[in-house]
Structures are given as structure tokens and as C-alpha cells.
Design a protein around this motif. Structure first.
Motif, mmCIF file in Angstrom:
data_model
loop_
_atom_site.group_PDB
_atom_site.id
_atom_site.type_symbol
_atom_site.label_atom_id
_atom_site.label_comp_id
_atom_site.label_asym_id
_atom_site.label_seq_id
_atom_site.Cartn_x
_atom_site.Cartn_y
_atom_site.Cartn_z
ATOM 1 N N UNK A 280 0.805 -1.222 0.000
ATOM 2 C CA UNK A 280 0.000 0.000 0.000
ATOM 3 C C UNK A 280 0.840 1.276 0.000
ATOM 4 N N UNK A 281 2.116 1.175 0.299
ATOM 5 C CA UNK A 281 2.950 2.386 0.426
ATOM 6 C C UNK A 281 2.958 3.215 -0.852
ATOM 7 N N UNK A 282 3.205 2.649 -2.035
ATOM 8 C CA UNK A 282 3.209 3.499 -3.237
ATOM 9 C C UNK A 282 1.889 4.229 -3.464
ATOM 10 N N UNK A 283 0.760 3.604 -3.161
ATOM 11 C CA UNK A 283 -0.530 4.268 -3.343
ATOM 12 C C UNK A 283 -0.669 5.464 -2.416
ATOM 13 N N UNK A 284 -0.195 5.322 -1.180
ATOM 14 C CA UNK A 284 -0.244 6.441 -0.238
ATOM 15 C C UNK A 284 0.634 7.584 -0.721
ATOM 16 N N UNK A 285 1.825 7.269 -1.201
ATOM 17 C CA UNK A 285 2.728 8.319 -1.693
ATOM 18 C C UNK A 285 2.130 9.011 -2.910
ATOM 19 N N UNK A 286 1.546 8.253 -3.829
ATOM 20 C CA UNK A 286 0.923 8.867 -5.012
ATOM 21 C C UNK A 286 -0.169 9.835 -4.609
#
Length: 459
Positions: free
Chosen positions: A449-455
Motif C-alpha cells: 500500500x505504500x506506493x498508493x499512499x505516496x501517489x
């Protein structure tokens, strides 16, 4: 960003502002904000039963004036006076608006209880009479005025009986107890009412989404994998390959340019993450310790030789030498309460009860940024700066969660963030990723889920 100040800082700011305003202005601002918050919680004010627990001083005055405002809107407001010296003008206004003073033994069950027993100047713990009144109304929603009565405002400690609030309405600024556990958990949801205070630098901060977005090192047009930073990872073992897989999963989420793995579980890492380079090479930061077992000590020693920032987790924490603090590059230590207790030679219960104190003690002793994992994770620098993480949920209490956190913070270190920012930003993203993923969840879902949060942050 939420900023928390000590009582003495708040008192000084209030005194300065009161010197420039008509008498009573600050109390009326506080009372208006409190009454609005209680009304929002109730939904319908007319006919609602509101019970005020009123102590001495300005906190009791805020409560009485707020009760008067609610009574004027049709609420049935009753007040239990827990001091012989309550705010006289506030009490007169409550009565003028139709509120009543009652014996605590003859109160009907209210729809909401407003805790105005003691404010920020109160001592930890509650007097028996106050505790007894609270016990009679167990299960009723509680709104605390400024802070839940009985908590230690400046430390986040809990000593003795205290109020457990569903909502805390605070004025001017957050206080340490609103951000630091275990007292923060007793505050429930915290609502800040701006009353116009001019405040100095805070003693504790809590990052928000805009703060995190502004601190992230995003790729630029002419960057390549080496300029974006390389993280070296020495974690995992044949017995615990998952620590290596989870750490590399989080580090491989795009926040640094490259991940090198040189631990004892290479095949598991290769199978899970073909982008990760297995083998030695130059790095801009190291992650060591989790799942390493007997290799943790040698792994830490080799990482420290590179004179780059090192994140020390789990097994490697046992091999730290506080005397070597001034001879090494920036360190980030990521203990839970039990590991921090071992580092300091104290009982775990003491650490859990006084988290900010012991995190600061360890940061100074080891000359390192300490990330004390917990419900509100604390990041503390050797100079005393502190940030509390308020993202996340209880589903994060799962095996492998700390491995993901280590990889995430390590990637931020490699990208060029300083240890304090990397640890606090990584902790925020870790919690936000858990919230994004929902629950039930496992550590792999948090990493994904980390990349989605950063995006979402940088969009």
C-alpha cells in the motif's frame, strides 16, 4: 502539523494575550468553541441532557459558560460542583440561562458528560469524590475540557484515576498529553479551538499529509538510480527469511533508487523481488538487524564501517555501544518498548508508562534518533526534538510490521532525508499505508500500500 506545548508555554502565551484583550475574552472564545463541539457531538441540542462536572479555576469557568450556551439552545444542563471555589460569573450565567446545580446522587443519566474538573494546571490523578461521580455515569460519552482530568499534561503519563474522554476540546494549542501515550489514548478524538495564542517552538510535533509531502525526496528530471540513493540491507536469515523479504518489499517501493541485499536469505529475496540487487556494493544507508540472529552483531559492525546512516532494528540493537556514539554517522534505532527497556536497563512497564522520557534518554545515551514503536510511535532526536505519529490502526499489531517499517525508513535515509525526518516520515507513511489497506491485514499488504499512499500525497 500539530504542535504541542508545555503548560508553562501556554500559560505565558495566555497571559500575554489577555494583557491585550478585554477581560474575559479568552474564556468566552474557549466556551464558544467547547459548546459548538458538544453540540456537534450531540447532533440535536434541544432537549438533550448535559451534565457538567465543574472544578475550580478557569477550566471550570469555560465549562460553566459553555453549559450556559447549551442551555440557551434548549438543552437541559445540570452542574455538579466539585469545588467550593467555582468561577462565580460563569455559575451566575449558567443559572441565568436555565442551568441548575444538582447533588451528584440525584442526577438522571445524561446524554453527554462534560469534564471540567481540572485543567492543564491540575496534578495527575483524581480526588475520590470526582472519581465516584464519573463511576456513576460509566458508558456516557465524555467531553474533556482542554485535557482529560487526572492525566499528566506535560509528559503523557497516567498516575492514578483519570478521565477517559471520547472527545477532548483543547484551546490554543495541543498539549503533550494529546500526542504522547498512554495519556493520548485517554483523550479520544482531540479537537483544537484557536483562541489566538502566539506560541514558541513546540516540544512535540505530529506531522500531517502536507508536511510529509513536503519532506519527501521526489525524483527530478535528470536523476538516476544512484543519485536517488541506494539502500543496503542486511536482515533475515535461513530461519527467518521473511524479515528480509518484507524489509526489501518496503524499501523497493520507489522511495529510493536501488536496494542492495547482502544478508543471509538471498534466494528468498531474489524470488520475491527481482529488482533487488543481491550482493555487495556502495550504498547511501544501511538497514540491519531484523531476523538476523547471530549475524546481527557482525552485520552491524560492517555497516558502521561505511560511515553512512544506519537503521538498527531488532537483534542488532543488542550489539550497540553507547560509548561509540560520537564516532559514527547518523543512527536510527527502532525498538519497541521491551527492546528500549533492555537498551536502558529498566523495566518495560516503566518505558510504557513514560514513553517520551525514556525515548529521549535513549536518544541522548546512544547519540541516535530513536523511533519508539507503539500506538503513537515517537521519533526523538538526541537534541530532544520529538514527533508523534498519529496515523495507523490496531491492525498494524501483526508479525512483520516492524520489518516493513525498517525498509521504509531505510529507503528514506538512502534518498537523502536526515535521520529525524526519515524516521518520522517513514513512521507516518507506515501508519497511513495500514489505514489505506484497511483490515484485517498482514505486513505484506502494508508494504504494497505504500506506493498508493505516496501517489495520493504528491498528486
Amino acid at each position: 502539523m500539530r504542535r504541542a506545548h508545555r503548560v508553562e508555554q501556554v500559560r505565558a502565551a495566555e497571559a500575554e494575550l489577555m494583557g491585550r484583550l478585554p477581560e474575559g475574552t479568552l474564556m468566552q472564545r474557549a466556551a464558544a468553541g467547547l459548546a459548538t463541539a458538544v453540540a456537534d457531538l450531540l447532533g440535536t441540542v434541544y432537549g438533550a441532557r448535559v451534565l457538567l462536572l465543574v472544578g475550580s479555576g478557569d477550566n471550570g469557568g469555560d465549562t460553566l459558560y459553555a453549559g450556559a450556551r447549551l442551555a440557551a439552545r434548549g438543552a437541559g444542563v445540570q452542574a455538579v460542583l466539585l469545588s467550593e471555589r467555582v468561577h462565580p460569573a460563569g455559575l451566575a450565567e449558567l443559572r441565568r440561562r436555565g442551568g441548575r446545580v444538582v447533588d451528584p446522587a440525584h442526577v438522571r443519566r445524561p446524554d453527554v458528560l462534560v469534564d471540567g474538573i481540572v485543567g492543564i494546571g491540575g496534578c495527575p490523578g483524581l480526588r475520590p469524590d470526582a472519581a465516584a461521580v464519573l463511576a456513576r455515569h460509566e458508558g456516557v460519552p465524555v467531553v474533556a475540557v482542554d485535557v482529560p482530568s487526572g492525566v499528566d499534561v506535560d509528559t503523557g503519563r497516567l498516575d492514578g484515576d483519570h478521565v477517559r474522554a471520547d472527545l477532548t476540546v483543547t484551546f490554543g494549542t495541543h498539549k503533550v498529553c494529546h500526542l504522547v501515550d498512554p495519556a493520548a489514548e485517554a483523550c479520544g478524538t482531540v479537537h483544537l479551538v484557536d483562541i489566538g495564542l502566539d506560541l514558541p517552538e513546540p516540544v512535540v510535533e505530529a506531522l500531517g499529509p502536507d508536511d510529509v509531502a513536503g519532506l519527501l525526496r521526489l525524483p527530478r528530471a535528470f536523476d538516476h538510480k544512484y543519485t536517488r540513493g541506494v539502500l543496503g540491507i542486511r536482515t533475515g536469515s535461513p530461519g527467518y527469511p521473511g524479515a528480509a523479504v518484507l524489509g526489501t518489499a518496503a524499501a523497493n517501493g520507489g522511495l529510493c533508487g536501488m536496494v542492495r541485499y547482502s544478508g543471509a536469505a538471498p534466494e528468498a529475496v531474489r524470488a520475491a523481488h527481482p529488482e533487488v540487487v543481491v550482493g555487495e556494493g556502495r550504498v547511501q544507508a544501511w538497514l540491519v538487524g531484523s531476523g538476523s540472529g547471530d549475524d546481527a552483531g557482525p552485520g552491524l559492525e560492517r555497516a558502521l564501517q561505511d560511515d553512512v546512516p544506519v537503521l538498527v532494528d531488532a537483534d542488532a540493537l543488542l550489539h550497540l555501544d553507547p560509548a561509540a556514539g560520537t564516532e559514527r554517522a547518523g543512527l536510527v534505532l527502532t525498538p519497541h518498548a521491551g527492546e528500549l527497556a533492555s537498551l536502558l536497563g529498566v523495566d518495560r512497564g516503566r518505558v510504557e508508562a513514560d514513553q517520551l522520557r525514556y525515548a529521549r534518554e535513549a536518544a541522548q545515551r546512544y547519540d541516535a534518533v530513536v523511533l519508539l514503536k507503539g500506538r503513537h510511535t515517537l521519533t526523538v532526536a538526541p537534541d530532544g526534538r520529538a514527533r508523534a505519529t498519529t496515523t495507523g490502526n490496531a491492525w498494524l499489531a501483526v508479525a512483520g510490521s516492524g520489518d516493513v517499517l525498517g525498509g521504509l525508513v531505510g529507503a528514506l535515509l538512502a534518498s537523502g532525508l536526515g535521520p529525524f525526518d526519515a524516521a518520522s516520515v517513514g513512521s507516518w507513511l507506515h501508519g497511513a499505508a495500514a489505514t489505506y489497506a484497511g483490515g484485517p491485514l498482514n505486513a505484506s499488504q502494508v508494504a504494497r500500500a505504500i506506493p498508493s499512499v505516496v501517489r495520493a500525497l504528491v498528486r
